[in-house]
Write a protein that holds these residues in place. Structure first.
Motif, short mmCIF file in Angstrom:
data_model
loop_
_atom_site.label_atom_id
_atom_site.label_comp_id
_atom_site.label_asym_id
_atom_site.label_seq_id
_atom_site.Cartn_x
_atom_site.Cartn_y
_atom_site.Cartn_z
N TYR A 51 39.34 23.53 51.62
CA TYR A 51 40.00 24.06 50.44
C TYR A 51 39.57 25.51 50.18
O TYR A 51 40.41 26.38 49.94
CB TYR A 51 39.71 23.19 49.21
N VAL A 55 42.16 28.74 50.37
CA VAL A 55 42.34 29.70 49.28
C VAL A 55 42.03 31.11 49.77
O VAL A 55 42.78 32.05 49.50
CB VAL A 55 41.45 29.33 48.05
N ARG A 59 44.95 33.89 49.85
CA ARG A 59 44.83 35.07 48.99
C ARG A 59 44.80 36.36 49.83
O ARG A 59 45.31 37.39 49.41
CB ARG A 59 43.59 34.98 48.11
N ARG A 72 43.10 32.34 38.66
CA ARG A 72 42.03 31.98 39.59
C ARG A 72 42.31 30.60 40.15
O ARG A 72 42.84 29.74 39.46
CB ARG A 72 40.68 31.99 38.87
N ALA A 73 41.94 30.39 41.39
CA ALA A 73 42.08 29.07 42.00
C ALA A 73 41.06 28.13 41.37
O ALA A 73 39.90 28.49 41.21
CB ALA A 73 41.86 29.15 43.51
N GLN A 82 38.38 34.40 45.79
CA GLN A 82 39.48 34.60 44.84
C GLN A 82 40.32 35.83 45.19
O GLN A 82 41.52 35.84 44.97
CB GLN A 82 38.94 34.73 43.41
#
Length: 96
Positions: A51, A55, A59, A72-73, A82
């Motif tokens: 994960y 992300v 990003r 934000r994730a 991020q």
């Protein structure tokens, strides 16, 4: 280089999830959480690591296209992840 590094990170993460998280997020809360999850069970450590990597690479691709995430994730505490590795404060803030 981007695809090769992503494949290498995935291979490393399959063997030992905290090293993959460290390579992407650095030493911080995400690494500590991943170490705890890996100690509690090998599968939760993998899920968290993949994960974080997803992300990060998502990003990073968005930043290359000039799009920036508005939020934000969830569950990601590293600013490096991020921002997709674009550094601290080097990304233009999203316009509302």
């Amino acid at each position: 280089m981007g695809a090769a590094s992503a494949i290498l990170i995935v291979l490393i993460t399959i063997l030992f999830p905290p090293i993959g998280v460290w390579a992407v997020a650095g030493c911080g809360a995400d690494l500590f959480i991943n170490i705890c999850l890996t100690v509690l069970g090998y599968i939760p450590g993998h899920i968290h690591a993949f994960y974080i990597e997803y992300v990060y690479y998502d990003r990073r691709e968005q930043a290359r296209e000039g799009r920036y995430a508005a939020r934000r994730a969830p569950g990601v505490y590293s600013d490096r992840v991020q921002t997709g590795g674009q550094g601290y404060g080097t990304m233009a803030p999203p316009t509302a």
